[in-house]
Structure formats: structure tokens, C-alpha cells
Write a protein that holds these residues in place. Structure first.
Motif, PDB file in Angstrom:
ATOM      1  N   THR A  10      41.011  31.941 -54.130  1.00 35.99           N
ATOM      2  CA  THR A  10      40.989  30.131 -54.405  1.00 35.99           C
ATOM      3  C   THR A  10      41.389  29.882 -53.219  1.00 35.99           C
ATOM      4  OG1 THR A  10      42.779  30.557 -55.598  1.00 35.99           O
ATOM      5  CG2 THR A  10      40.770  30.455 -56.910  1.00 35.99           C
ATOM      6  N   ASN A  11      42.278  30.328 -52.409  1.00 36.88           N
ATOM      7  CA  ASN A  11      43.123  29.910 -51.275  1.00 36.88           C
ATOM      8  C   ASN A  11      42.316  29.825 -50.067  1.00 36.88           C
ATOM      9  OD1 ASN A  11      45.135  29.728 -53.214  1.00 36.88           O
ATOM     10  ND2 ASN A  11      46.563  31.246 -51.938  1.00 36.88           N
ATOM     11  N   ILE A  12      41.090  30.529 -50.046  1.00 41.78           N
ATOM     12  CA  ILE A  12      40.304  31.038 -48.721  1.00 41.78           C
ATOM     13  C   ILE A  12      38.898  30.238 -49.022  1.00 41.78           C
ATOM     14  CG2 ILE A  12      39.498  32.905 -47.130  1.00 41.78           C
ATOM     15  CD1 ILE A  12      41.929  34.456 -48.657  1.00 41.78           C
ATOM     16  N   GLU A  13      38.434  29.616 -48.174  1.00 42.91           N
ATOM     17  CA  GLU A  13      37.018  29.262 -47.770  1.00 42.91           C
ATOM     18  C   GLU A  13      36.532  29.189 -46.647  1.00 42.91           C
ATOM     19  OE1 GLU A  13      37.955  24.640 -48.282  1.00 42.91           O
ATOM     20  OE2 GLU A  13      37.899  25.581 -50.212  1.00 42.91           O
ATOM     21  N   ALA A  43      36.451  40.185 -55.560  1.00 38.96           N
ATOM     22  CA  ALA A  43      37.475  39.874 -56.784  1.00 38.96           C
ATOM     23  C   ALA A  43      38.186  38.631 -56.784  1.00 38.96           C
ATOM     24  CB  ALA A  43      38.398  40.972 -56.808  1.00 38.96           C
ATOM     25  N   PRO A  44      38.936  38.081 -57.544  1.00 33.53           N
ATOM     26  CA  PRO A  44      39.760  36.957 -57.509  1.00 33.53           C
ATOM     27  C   PRO A  44      41.084  36.917 -56.618  1.00 33.53           C
ATOM     28  CG  PRO A  44      39.615  37.524 -59.735  1.00 33.53           C
ATOM     29  CD  PRO A  44      38.646  38.456 -58.938  1.00 33.53           C
ATOM     30  N   THR A  45      41.446  38.197 -56.835  1.00 30.85           N
ATOM     31  CA  THR A  45      42.821  38.588 -55.981  1.00 30.85           C
ATOM     32  C   THR A  45      42.530  39.853 -55.479  1.00 30.85           C
ATOM     33  OG1 THR A  45      43.857  39.585 -58.015  1.00 30.85           O
ATOM     34  CG2 THR A  45      44.095  37.110 -57.555  1.00 30.85           C
ATOM     35  N   HIS A  48      46.240  43.387 -50.894  1.00 26.33           N
ATOM     36  CA  HIS A  48      46.453  43.700 -49.678  1.00 26.33           C
ATOM     37  C   HIS A  48      45.805  42.372 -48.801  1.00 26.33           C
ATOM     38  CE1 HIS A  48      48.127  47.464 -50.319  1.00 26.33           C
ATOM     39  NE2 HIS A  48      46.930  48.180 -50.815  1.00 26.33           N
ATOM     40  N   GLY A  49      45.111  41.596 -49.612  1.00 28.81           N
ATOM     41  CA  GLY A  49      44.527  40.592 -49.015  1.00 28.81           C
ATOM     42  C   GLY A  49      43.281  40.519 -49.169  1.00 28.81           C
ATOM     43  N   ILE A  50      42.680  39.300 -49.192  1.00 31.75           N
ATOM     44  CA  ILE A  50      41.155  39.225 -49.270  1.00 31.75           C
ATOM     45  C   ILE A  50      40.334  39.445 -48.061  1.00 31.75           C
ATOM     46  CG2 ILE A  50      39.052  37.327 -49.726  1.00 31.75           C
ATOM     47  CD1 ILE A  50      40.916  38.032 -52.264  1.00 31.75           C
ATOM     48  N   LYS A  51      39.216  40.147 -47.963  1.00 31.88           N
ATOM     49  CA  LYS A  51      38.668  40.697 -46.754  1.00 31.88           C
ATOM     50  C   LYS A  51      37.670  39.623 -46.436  1.00 31.88           C
ATOM     51  CE  LYS A  51      37.734  45.267 -46.237  1.00 31.88           C
ATOM     52  NZ  LYS A  51      37.097  46.467 -46.199  1.00 31.88           N
ATOM     53  N   VAL A  52      37.821  39.321 -45.192  1.00 30.20           N
ATOM     54  CA  VAL A  52      36.782  38.203 -44.716  1.00 30.20           C
ATOM     55  C   VAL A  52      36.287  38.547 -43.436  1.00 30.20           C
ATOM     56  CG1 VAL A  52      37.957  36.206 -46.077  1.00 30.20           C
ATOM     57  CG2 VAL A  52      38.649  36.908 -43.652  1.00 30.20           C
ATOM     58  N   ARG A  53      35.026  37.904 -43.195  1.00 34.83           N
ATOM     59  CA  ARG A  53      34.348  37.971 -41.755  1.00 34.83           C
ATOM     60  C   ARG A  53      34.720  36.724 -41.095  1.00 34.83           C
ATOM     61  NH1 ARG A  53      29.511  39.674 -42.974  1.00 34.83           N
ATOM     62  NH2 ARG A  53      30.055  41.965 -42.224  1.00 34.83           N
TER      63      ARG A  53
END
Length: 68
Positions: A10-13, A43-45, A48-53
């Protein structure tokens, strides 16, 4: 856990500036700063951190969300 914590989806967009750790840099903990293009973790959490590109094609796990 703070607002700029990278373990909650939810913190990342897309469009946010973040520091990520790439797979190759996990041992050293070296971070790369960039702009989120796409969220790869469903997953919501993630502990180790949300994986992003990032917009430059870098893939990594978010360590911190940078507040502009």
C-alpha cells in the motif's frame, strides 16, 4: 514500521521514488534509487520488501520509499 517502509504494498505505487536492493546486491546491501514502473509482488506485504520494476528496467526489493 514507518510510512516509507518498503514491506507494505500500500506504500508503493507507480511513479514513486524508491531505493531498491537488486538480487546481486543483497549481500552488500547496496541500494539503487529510481522511479517505480510496476509492482511485481502480488502479496500485500513481504518481509524483505515489495519487488518492483523501475522505469530503467532494474528489478529489486524496496527498502525505502522516498518522500518528495
Amino acid at each position: 514500521m514507518s510510512e516509507n517502509d518498503g514491506t507494505k504494498r500500500t506504500n508503493i505505487e507507480p511513479g514513486k521514488t524508491v531505493d531498491v536492493v537488486q538480487k546481486a546486491d543483497q549481500r552488500s546491501g547496496k541500494t539503487t534509487r529510481g522511479t517505480v514502473q510496476q509492482l511485481l509482488t502480488k502479496a500485500p506485504t513481504h518481509p524483505h520488501g515489495i519487488k518492483v520494476r523501475l522505469t530503467d528496467g532494474t528489478v529489486g526489493r524496496v527498502k525505502q520509499v522516498i518522500e518528495e
